[in-house]
Motif scaffolding. Sequence first.
Motif, PDB file in Angstrom:
ATOM      1  N   ALA A   1       0.840  -1.202   0.000  1.00  0.00           N
ATOM      2  CA  ALA A   1       0.000   0.000   0.000  1.00  0.00           C
ATOM      3  C   ALA A   1       0.875   1.252   0.000  1.00  0.00           C
ATOM      4  N   GLU A   2       1.974   1.208   0.738  1.00  0.00           N
ATOM      5  CA  GLU A   2       2.895   2.345   0.775  1.00  0.00           C
ATOM      6  C   GLU A   2       3.527   2.580  -0.585  1.00  0.00           C
TER       7      GLU A   2
ATOM      8  N   GLN B   1      10.196  -5.904   1.813  1.00  0.00           N
ATOM      9  CA  GLN B   1       9.419  -5.783   3.054  1.00  0.00           C
ATOM     10  C   GLN B   1       8.050  -6.445   2.900  1.00  0.00           C
ATOM     11  N   ALA B   2       7.416  -6.229   1.728  1.00  0.00           N
ATOM     12  CA  ALA B   2       6.103  -6.835   1.481  1.00  0.00           C
ATOM     13  C   ALA B   2       6.199  -8.359   1.470  1.00  0.00           C
ATOM     14  N   GLY B   3       7.296  -8.883   0.909  1.00  0.00           N
ATOM     15  CA  GLY B   3       7.477 -10.323   0.873  1.00  0.00           C
ATOM     16  C   GLY B   3       7.596 -10.954   2.242  1.00  0.00           C
ATOM     17  N   GLU B   4       7.976 -10.148   3.227  1.00  0.00           N
ATOM     18  CA  GLU B   4       8.124 -10.645   4.597  1.00  0.00           C
ATOM     19  C   GLU B   4       6.852 -10.476   5.421  1.00  0.00           C
TER      20      GLU B   4
ATOM     21  N   LEU C   1       5.722 -13.266 -10.410  1.00  0.00           N
ATOM     22  CA  LEU C   1       7.088 -12.848 -10.744  1.00  0.00           C
ATOM     23  C   LEU C   1       7.995 -12.911  -9.524  1.00  0.00           C
ATOM     24  N   PRO C   2       9.268 -13.309  -9.714  1.00  0.00           N
ATOM     25  CA  PRO C   2      10.247 -13.179  -8.622  1.00  0.00           C
ATOM     26  C   PRO C   2      10.394 -11.716  -8.236  1.00  0.00           C
ATOM     27  N   LEU C   3      10.804 -11.462  -6.998  1.00  0.00           N
ATOM     28  CA  LEU C   3      10.883 -10.092  -6.499  1.00  0.00           C
ATOM     29  C   LEU C   3      11.749  -9.200  -7.378  1.00  0.00           C
ATOM     30  N   CYS C   4      12.897  -9.715  -7.832  1.00  0.00           N
ATOM     31  CA  CYS C   4      13.809  -8.874  -8.625  1.00  0.00           C
ATOM     32  C   CYS C   4      13.161  -8.474  -9.949  1.00  0.00           C
ATOM     33  N   GLU C   5      12.425  -9.410 -10.571  1.00  0.00           N
ATOM     34  CA  GLU C   5      11.759  -9.101 -11.835  1.00  0.00           C
ATOM     35  C   GLU C   5      10.580  -8.158 -11.617  1.00  0.00           C
TER      36      GLU C   5
ATOM     37  N   PRO D   1      -2.730  -8.300  -9.620  1.00  0.00           N
ATOM     38  CA  PRO D   1      -4.201  -8.375  -9.722  1.00  0.00           C
ATOM     39  C   PRO D   1      -4.895  -8.802  -8.434  1.00  0.00           C
ATOM     40  N   ASP D   2      -4.172  -9.449  -7.524  1.00  0.00           N
ATOM     41  CA  ASP D   2      -4.802  -9.925  -6.286  1.00  0.00           C
ATOM     42  C   ASP D   2      -4.786  -8.882  -5.175  1.00  0.00           C
ATOM     43  N   CYS D   3      -4.201  -7.718  -5.460  1.00  0.00           N
ATOM     44  CA  CYS D   3      -4.100  -6.676  -4.435  1.00  0.00           C
ATOM     45  C   CYS D   3      -4.985  -5.491  -4.806  1.00  0.00           C
TER      46      CYS D   3
END
Length: 204
Positions: A88-89, A139-142, A151-155, A192-194
């Motif tokens: 959201a941030e 941070q979101a992944g945690e 997609l992987p975080l880096c991509e 799309p899920d957010c």
Amino acid sequence: MVCRTRKQERSVRTRTALIRSAAERFERHGYERTKLSEVSEGAGVTTGALHFHFRSKADLAEAVEHAAIRNLYRAARRTRCDRTDALAELAAISYSLAHLLHRDVVSRAGFRLNYETSGRTRLSIHQEWQSCVQRLLVQAGEEEGARLGALPLCELADTVVGATTGFALLARDNRAWLSPKVLTGFWRAVLPDCALESNGGGDC
């Protein structure tokens, strides 16, 4: 003391007017084609007054870049204050920066100068934005319940940085690229899920 204060205030007003006038011409003509005589005329001051504040066109361009960077940092900091989750941030910051670039010529010109003529300042708006995106996605992944898509975080970070930077560059010809509608469509396509919507910073 009063006289000195008035002179200082007048000096600040002149410097601000010169930066804005320069920004308008840098945005319209680019760095190379901008003439200092037109900048001083647009600010309503003499060329001597311009050179009192800025030794050269390069100094003036650097001042525009620094003013833009300050504006962008300020907008991002204001957005961070009331956000609880990283996605959201990140979305809210993207809307705030787009709104600022849409309405503020100094921010737009500084972005253009910083992107097109790297090396004049030690700060890179592109790199700062990339770091911000990467930090918030990590941070979101945690965070529990965060849905970051396939997609992987880096991509995902590269996609966000590349697309949003592209919107800012395309907006030089059509500012609709910085509208909440475009950004909302982008976030819906990428995540799309957010439910990431405009933060209410104002329509462009």
